[in-house]
Write a protein that holds these residues in place. Structure first.
Motif, mmCIF file in Angstrom:
data_model
loop_
_atom_site.group_PDB
_atom_site.id
_atom_site.type_symbol
_atom_site.label_atom_id
_atom_site.label_comp_id
_atom_site.label_asym_id
_atom_site.label_seq_id
_atom_site.Cartn_x
_atom_site.Cartn_y
_atom_site.Cartn_z
ATOM 1 N N LEU A 62 0.838 -1.211 0.000
ATOM 2 C CA LEU A 62 0.000 0.000 0.000
ATOM 3 C C LEU A 62 0.872 1.260 0.000
ATOM 4 N N ILE A 63 1.927 1.254 0.787
ATOM 5 C CA ILE A 63 2.827 2.411 0.845
ATOM 6 C C ILE A 63 3.562 2.584 -0.477
ATOM 7 N N LEU B 122 2.636 -14.725 -1.519
ATOM 8 C CA LEU B 122 1.940 -13.748 -0.668
ATOM 9 C C LEU B 122 2.050 -12.343 -1.249
ATOM 10 N N ILE B 123 3.248 -11.985 -1.713
ATOM 11 C CA ILE B 123 3.433 -10.652 -2.290
ATOM 12 C C ILE B 123 2.543 -10.487 -3.516
ATOM 13 N N ARG B 124 2.463 -11.519 -4.343
ATOM 14 C CA ARG B 124 1.610 -11.433 -5.528
ATOM 15 C C ARG B 124 0.139 -11.295 -5.139
ATOM 16 N N GLU B 125 -0.327 -12.114 -4.190
ATOM 17 C CA GLU B 125 -1.733 -12.050 -3.788
ATOM 18 C C GLU B 125 -2.089 -10.688 -3.210
ATOM 19 N N ILE C 148 -4.747 -7.691 -4.471
ATOM 20 C CA ILE C 148 -5.756 -7.073 -3.597
ATOM 21 C C ILE C 148 -5.626 -5.558 -3.615
ATOM 22 N N VAL C 149 -4.407 -5.054 -3.470
ATOM 23 C CA VAL C 149 -4.184 -3.604 -3.483
ATOM 24 C C VAL C 149 -4.533 -3.012 -4.845
ATOM 25 N N ALA D 271 -8.755 -3.785 -5.208
ATOM 26 C CA ALA D 271 -9.643 -3.383 -4.104
ATOM 27 C C ALA D 271 -8.850 -2.565 -3.100
ATOM 28 N N PRO D 272 -8.311 -1.410 -3.510
ATOM 29 C CA PRO D 272 -7.429 -0.646 -2.615
ATOM 30 C C PRO D 272 -8.122 -0.159 -1.348
ATOM 31 N N GLU D 273 -9.387 0.226 -1.456
ATOM 32 C CA GLU D 273 -10.084 0.713 -0.265
ATOM 33 C C GLU D 273 -10.319 -0.413 0.737
ATOM 34 N N LYS D 274 -10.827 -1.527 0.245
ATOM 35 C CA LYS D 274 -11.074 -2.657 1.146
ATOM 36 C C LYS D 274 -9.767 -3.228 1.685
#
Length: 782
Positions: A662-663, A699-702, A706-707, A710-713
């Motif tokens: 996210l950052i 994990l990084i790919r998943e 998601i980011v 669905a960035p808000e969620k």
């Protein structure tokens, strides 16, 4: 039916042809203007420079004449020039003798490092002429078996192997001095009977498996591919996605149709010289073997001023000083190697004329399509604007041909990083000491942390130097790029449609030749006649004529010995030396002017023929452009939907990785120091270390998906991943330590950190944690 006569509706093809003719006329007018302006500007400036340099020399000659000293200066110059002439001729004699000795020894690689054979492709079930060497570290250099090994694949483009380890400041040297075991793929001059590129690929895959067997505790090997070794590396990784680590692709011509109008004339050769037919014909005349000297001649023709005169004048100007470096390089440049007909035909048809590898249409063998999307390893692509063999467009446009956009790159979990140098030439990418000390050194350092980078398309930039001398290092950053930004390296890709007709004509010509002419050519050629033709090739004959095989060179050798004993260089201030250099520059410029006029004629002829409406229709079946897909459509892919269903599930490791992504997404740029801190935490600290590299990558790919979708969620569901307040604080401490000092953060980064803290119910952002909190906690527990 229209009520009035409308030729565009009645005959739509006429309207399309009219538009195509208008585009053709516009392109030709633009090309004429581009070439005329460039030729006038470049050669005008060079002529002015020459005139400015000539004036002081001529004035000094006039002064010497008035003083009665001109005859002395002339005698001094003639003595010096004569001595340099004989010394230069002796160097050419030595080059010819070196070539003979080099061939007699089997044309070994020109590596300056000691090495030992690790595996021989000749012993494999599908034999080939490739050999895996293990580089023996020089005295004072120590490597570690637990460090990630390197495997370097050199180009097989007419020359022999070893250019990647040609100097101490090289790709090999950089990796060795950083403690990495280094392996090098070399090849014998002659291919094995019936050898194919599929056999070569299988051998390289077996080489990688052997390296992994030798270094079981090390991460998967880095594979470095130079020039044609670059697309070979991509093929290797696409066919064997599980066996390699990061890929470094240097100056590799993958999208061979690409280039800027007014530049890159080599891409027109297929259309003007018969497509793949010359490769077939030359192979048949070589009794089934293609002579690499033909490829080297093509390279030399790109820069005749340098290759046919300039390098020899540099030798003549200072034979004592340049003898060693000249002979060293010429040993590689003249070490011609060979390919089977099947190998060179595949290369020409699938890359240089057909452009099939870039577009996902290449089959390495029957039923085995090469899909570059299958590559799982991170990829670093190094290109240069000064490369006239592989311009940046050819090195990078395969990315746009393979993926619909940057969203698909992220969805598929790819990390593609590219770096564009401003001016280094093609060989300089893997030979230049300055590149090794800077770009290759920084790439090597980056490879330690690249797998901690979130999936995506990035441009790597070296922003500033910190420190001096041996302590110098550089600030490196990775900026997220879009496909539209990547397209900025090209003027337009509309001109590539004209190469479709080249590809189709090439296929038809090869079919016609194969049916009607090939049997007669093959029956008229013997191994003896093929060998005689190879010896008479200008690339070989021009070298051997100066060797000791020529009895006249005995006299030249004796004169060179006398010149060396009586050597008396002219005074550097002698104006005749200045005039000599001006004359030499004029010769180079004359050849460059001829080259520029030739290239202009090449391009104008190509677009005159293949830009015609009939040719565009003829080649339409072989020319296509990728259809872009809206990013929203990617969200409905089953793999994306499956990941989004788990957006509220996870724990500490998932939460930390998501926050870091996210950052990174907020600032659209990652500095390498932050990436190094992130990689250190993910690879050494628990609970990340025990996950293993593949699980961490998954994990990084998943979390990137998601980011992305669905960035808000992604932010709102963080509390569901971290239900314990103590875990939340520990997680944010890790994120803070990686993010670094507040004063170095961009506003978007600060805003995202504040929002994450707010969602998690944590105190406002204050002084950030220094050091690694997980490492500190583990130390305290011990």
């Amino acid at each position: 039916m229209p009520s009035t006569y409308d030729p565009e509706n009645l005959f739509p093809c006429l309207s399309e042809d009219g538009a195509a003719s208008a585009r053709q006329a516009k392109n030709l007018a633009e090309l004429a203007a581009i070439h005329a302006q460039r030729i006038a500007r470049n050669h005008g400036e060079r002529a002015q420079t020459a005139l400015a340099a000539a004036s002081p020399a001529l004035q000094k000659i006039a002064d010497l004449a008035r003083e009665g000293k001109l005859d002395k200066a002339a005698d001094e110059y003639m003595r010096d020039a004569t001595q340099r002439y004989w010394l230069t001729l002796d160097v050419l004699r030595q080059r010819g003798d070196n070539d003979i000795a080099h061939e007699a020894a089997g044309t070994p690689p020109v590596l300056i490092y000691d090495h030992e054979v690790a595996m021989d492709g000749k012993t494999l079930p599908h034999p080939c002429n490739y050999v895996l060497l293990k580089i023996v570290p020089p005295k004072g250099v120590e490597t570690h078996d637990w460090k990630r090994p390197y495997m370097i694949i050199d180009p097989r483009a007419g020359h022999g192997a070893g250019i990647g380890g040609f100097k101490s400041d090289s790709q090999v040297g950089v990796a060795l001095h950083d403690g990495h075991p280094v392996y090098f793929c070399v090849f014998r001059p002659q291919p094995e009977p019936d050898q194919t590129l599929a056999d070569v690929m299988r051998a390289e895959a077996e080489f990688l498996r052997e390296i992994r067997r030798r270094h079981p505790d090390a991460p998967k090997p880095v594979v470095v591919g130079n020039c044609q070794g670059g697309w070979a590396t991509l093929i290797l990784a696409a066919a064997n996605p599980d066996i390699s680590g990061p890929l470094v692709i240097n100056g590799a011509p993958v999208a061979a149709w690409s280039g800027r109008m007014g530049e890159n004339p080599m891409r027109y050769n297929g259309g003007l010289l018969g497509g793949a037919l010359p490769a077939l014909l030359m192979s048949d005349l070589g009794a089934g073997v293609f002579d690499g000297a033909h490829l080297v001649s093509n390279f030399e023709g790109l820069n005749p001023g340098r290759n046919y005169f300039g390098k020899y004048y540099d030798l003549f100007a200072a034979p004592e000083k340049t003898r060693s470096s000249f002979l060293e390089f010429e040993r590689w440049w003249g070490g011609f190697h060979f390919m089977n007909e099947a190998e060179i035909t595949w290369i020409v048809r699938n890359i240089f004329v057909g452009n099939k590898l870039s577009r996902g249409e290449a089959h390495l063998e029957r039923g085995r399509r090469i899909d570059l999307k299958a590559i799982r390893s991170p990829i670093i692509v190094f290109a240069s604007k000064g490369d006239n063999i592989t311009p940046p467009q050819q090195a990078l446009n395969w990315i746009a041909d393979t993926f619909t956009d940057e969203h698909e790159i992220r969805v598929r979990g790819h990390r593609i990083i590219y770096m564009v140098h401003e001016k280094v030439g093609h060989l300089g990418i893997f030979v230049s000491s300055s590149i090794a000390k800077k770009e290759h050194a920084e790439v090597t350092s980056t490879l330690k942390t690249i797998e901690a980078l979130a999936p995506g398309l990035y441009e790597m930039t070296i922003d500033e130097q910190i420190g001096e001398g041996v302590d110098a290092h550089f600030r490196v950053s990775f900026t997220q790029r879009t496909m539209s930004e990547l397209a900025g390296i090209d003027d337009s890709r509309g001109d590539e449609a004209q190469f479709g007709a080249v590809s189709r004509l090439s296929d038809l010509a090869c079919e016609f030749y194969d049916i009607f002419a090939r049997p007669f050519v093959q029956t008229s050629v013997s191994k003896a006649s093929a060998e005689a033709a190879r010896k008479m090739h200008p690339g070989r004959a021009s070298r051997r004529m100066f060797s000791n095989e020529n009895p006249l060179m005995d006299f030249a050798r004796e004169e060179a010995r006398r010149a060396e004993k009586a050597r008396a260089p002219a005074d550097p201030a002698n104006p005749l030396l200045a005039l000599e250099k001006i004359w030499a520059n004029g010769m180079v410029q004359t050849l460059d002017f001829w080259r520029d006029m030739r290239d202009a004629a090449y391009e104008m002829t190509f677009f005159s023929i293949y830009g015609a409406p009939a040719m565009l229709r003829f080649g339409a079946s072989h020319a296509w452009a990728r259809t872009t897909v809206d990013a929203k459509d990617l969200a409905h892919l089953p793999e994306v939907e499956a990941v989004l269903l788990g957006i509220d599930r996870g724990g500490f490791a998932v939460a930390v990785i998501r926050m870091l992504i996210l950052i990174a997404q907020a600032r659209h740029q990652v500095r390498r120091d932050r990436l190094e801190r992130s990689a250190n935490v993910l690879s050494h600290d628990e609970p990340f270390a025990s996950l293993g590299a593949e699980k961490r990558a998954a994990l990084i790919r998943e979390q990137s998906i998601i980011v992305e979708f669905a960035p808000e969620k992604a932010v709102e569901t963080l509390p569901l991943l971290l239900t314990d307040p103590a875990e939340r604080q520990r997680a944010i401490d890790v994120v803070d330590s990686i993010a670094g000092a507040v004063e170095e953060m961009e506003p978007h980064t600060l805003a995202m950190l504040r929002r994450i803290r707010s969602v998690l119910g944590l105190p406002r952002l204050g002084a950030l944690t220094s050091g690694d909190p997980l490492e500190s906690a583990q130390s305290a527990a011990q």
